[in-house]
Design a protein around this motif. Structure first.
Motif, PDB file in Angstrom:
ATOM      1  N   PRO A 194       0.954  -3.784   9.926  1.00  0.00           N
ATOM      2  CA  PRO A 194       0.851  -2.422  10.331  1.00  0.00           C
ATOM      3  C   PRO A 194      -0.287  -1.852  10.626  1.00  0.00           C
ATOM      4  N   GLY A 195      -1.465  -2.190  10.180  1.00  0.00           N
ATOM      5  CA  GLY A 195      -2.922  -1.831  10.660  1.00  0.00           C
ATOM      6  C   GLY A 195      -3.102  -0.594   9.680  1.00  0.00           C
ATOM      7  N   GLY A 196      -2.588  -0.204   8.807  1.00  0.00           N
ATOM      8  CA  GLY A 196      -2.983   0.884   8.003  1.00  0.00           C
ATOM      9  C   GLY A 196      -4.008   0.423   6.737  1.00  0.00           C
TER      10      GLY A 196
ATOM     11  N   ARG B 143     -13.338   3.526   1.208  1.00  0.00           N
ATOM     12  CA  ARG B 143     -12.684   2.659   2.387  1.00  0.00           C
ATOM     13  C   ARG B 143     -11.594   3.123   3.059  1.00  0.00           C
ATOM     14  N   THR B 144     -10.698   4.105   2.241  1.00  0.00           N
ATOM     15  CA  THR B 144      -9.337   4.667   2.780  1.00  0.00           C
ATOM     16  C   THR B 144      -9.898   6.128   3.273  1.00  0.00           C
TER      17      THR B 144
ATOM     18  N   SER C   1      -0.105   6.912   5.906  1.00  0.00           N
ATOM     19  CA  SER C   1       0.022   5.350   6.078  1.00  0.00           C
ATOM     20  C   SER C   1      -0.733   4.531   5.216  1.00  0.00           C
ATOM     21  N   ARG C   2      -1.415   4.929   4.133  1.00  0.00           N
ATOM     22  CA  ARG C   2      -2.144   4.350   3.241  1.00  0.00           C
ATOM     23  C   ARG C   2      -1.145   3.794   2.183  1.00  0.00           C
TER      24      ARG C   2
ATOM     25  N   ARG D 202     -10.299  -2.106   5.894  1.00  0.00           N
ATOM     26  CA  ARG D 202      -9.119  -1.359   5.428  1.00  0.00           C
ATOM     27  C   ARG D 202      -8.767  -1.720   3.926  1.00  0.00           C
ATOM     28  N   PHE D 203      -9.230  -2.708   3.232  1.00  0.00           N
ATOM     29  CA  PHE D 203      -8.995  -3.090   2.078  1.00  0.00           C
ATOM     30  C   PHE D 203      -9.842  -2.534   1.002  1.00  0.00           C
ATOM     31  N   THR D 204      -9.267  -2.093  -0.139  1.00  0.00           N
ATOM     32  CA  THR D 204      -9.675  -1.562  -1.133  1.00  0.00           C
ATOM     33  C   THR D 204      -9.187  -2.169  -2.574  1.00  0.00           C
ATOM     34  N   PHE D 205     -10.044  -2.331  -3.580  1.00  0.00           N
ATOM     35  CA  PHE D 205      -9.458  -2.973  -4.786  1.00  0.00           C
ATOM     36  C   PHE D 205      -9.883  -1.810  -5.795  1.00  0.00           C
ATOM     37  N   ALA D 206      -8.816  -1.660  -6.958  1.00  0.00           N
ATOM     38  CA  ALA D 206      -9.008  -0.838  -7.863  1.00  0.00           C
ATOM     39  C   ALA D 206      -8.693  -1.535  -9.263  1.00  0.00           C
ATOM     40  N   HIS D 207      -9.393  -1.857 -10.158  1.00  0.00           N
ATOM     41  CA  HIS D 207      -9.019  -2.735 -11.456  1.00  0.00           C
ATOM     42  C   HIS D 207      -8.852  -1.655 -12.608  1.00  0.00           C
TER      43      HIS D 207
END
Length: 343
Positions: A46-48, A13-14, A21-22, A73-78
């Motif tokens: 900020p929109g990133g 997603r990034t 900006s990430r 814009r959202f990602t999750f890492a477990h």
């Protein structure tokens, strides 16, 4: 509502966004971290792109991120901040880090400090190593006023000596010093914040306000340590997040910024306010044996962040406390499963 299953893996997603900006937010499924993530991805953010790295221990919940989980814009890492391979892969894809991930409950640190040293110290070191390799700027390290220890009078400034008393506070002080050393030694853009006691919705019921609310809403007594005259400064998470954003976007590398709420109360005074909001009387207070090494008074001076960055706590304490009580009253399904099992 309390499902802790990972939402999706980090990465895709990034793609296509500017690395600088990430933002990688560690501990972003926790109480304060999730509030920051929701603000970053909100209409005034900020929109990133934002990636949350969280190990989803008992204190982490993806339910806190429900409103942003479908944001592209959202990602999750477990995973854990102590996992060097995972941390390196994530940091390589992000230009900024906001580091919340920590074991944070004093009572648990008294019962056993090993997890606090591992996560708070070694986890921070793992992140700093990766940040150096990949040129992160800034590395915002979120800490606590507890590193200053108990103050008989006055308020701690950023220049005050560190005098932590609990294993939790000592592990946070150590991580602060390690982070700042990476600025002084390597020139890494490290910025440290130290906040006072946070409160608001979505806080785990091991903490004082939600713990007492859970007891009152269930018709039980509240377990007040000792004489209840310990003094804390209270900071709503909305104000804390605003302060963090000021430091992330405008703070100076290598500097520490205190973020205070401006409302100092004894635990007994706070308890009486909670009793009144729940329609209960002082007969519901049960004084219990005081905690080992219980600090008597915390207080921070936030003049520096106010002068340099224009920070002011905007939230009226009594109004915010009433909103918090209302949220816990209306969201039993969120906090009841988090309570310890009853015999």
């Amino acid at each position: 509502m309390t499902d802790n299953a990972p939402a999706h893996a980090a990465g895709p997603r990034t793609a296509g966004t500017d690395r600088a900006s990430r933002i990688l937010v560690t501990g972003g499924a926790g109480f304060i971290g999730s509030a920051h993530v929701r603000a970053l991805l909100g209409p005034d953010g900020p929109g990133g792109a934002v990636t949350v790295l969280d190990s989803l221990t008992y204190a982490g919940s993806l339910a806190r991120l429900a409103e942003v989980r479908d944001d592209p814009r959202f990602t999750f890492a477990h995973g854990s901040v102590c996992d060097a391979e995972l941390v390196d892969a994530l940091v390589a894809d992000h230009g900024q880090i906001v580091h919340f991930a920590a074991e944070s409950h004093v009572d648990r640190s008294i019962a056993g400090g090993a997890d606090f040293t591992r996560t708070n110290v070694l986890g921070t070191q793992t992140l700093l190593d990766a940040a150096l390799r990949h040129g992160v700027s800034p590395f915002l390290h979120v800490s606590t006023d507890e590193v200053y220890g108990s103050l008989p009078h006055g308020a701690a400034t950023e220049e005050s000596p560190l005098a932590p008393n609990s294993p939790y506070a000592a592990s946070k002080a150590a991580s602060d010093l390690i982070a700042l050393a990476h600025h002084r030694t390597h020139g890494l853009d490290v910025r440290v914040t130290r906040c006072s006691n946070n409160f608001g919705a979505h806080q785990h019921p091991e903490k004082l306000i939600p713990r007492f609310l859970a007891a009152l809403l269930d018709g039980d007594s509240v377990p007040l340590y000792g004489d209840g005259l310990q003094i804390r400064d209270w900071l709503h998470t909305d104000d804390h997040v605003r302060g963090l954003e000021l430091v992330r976007t405008g703070g100076r590398p290598g500097e520490v910024y205190n973020i205070g709420g401006g409302t100092s109360l004894t635990n007994l005074e706070l308890t009486h306010r909670l009793l009144a909001l729940c329609g209960a009387d002082s007969g519901r207070i049960a004084h219990v044996t005081d905690r080992k090494g219980h600090d008597r008074r915390y207080a921070v001076d936030h003049t520096k962040i106010s002068t340099e960055l224009g920070y002011r706590p905007r939230t009226d304490f009594d109004e915010a406390l009433a909103r918090t009580v209302h949220w816990y009253r209306e969201n039993r399904a969120w906090w009841e499963p988090l309570l310890p099992a009853r015999c």
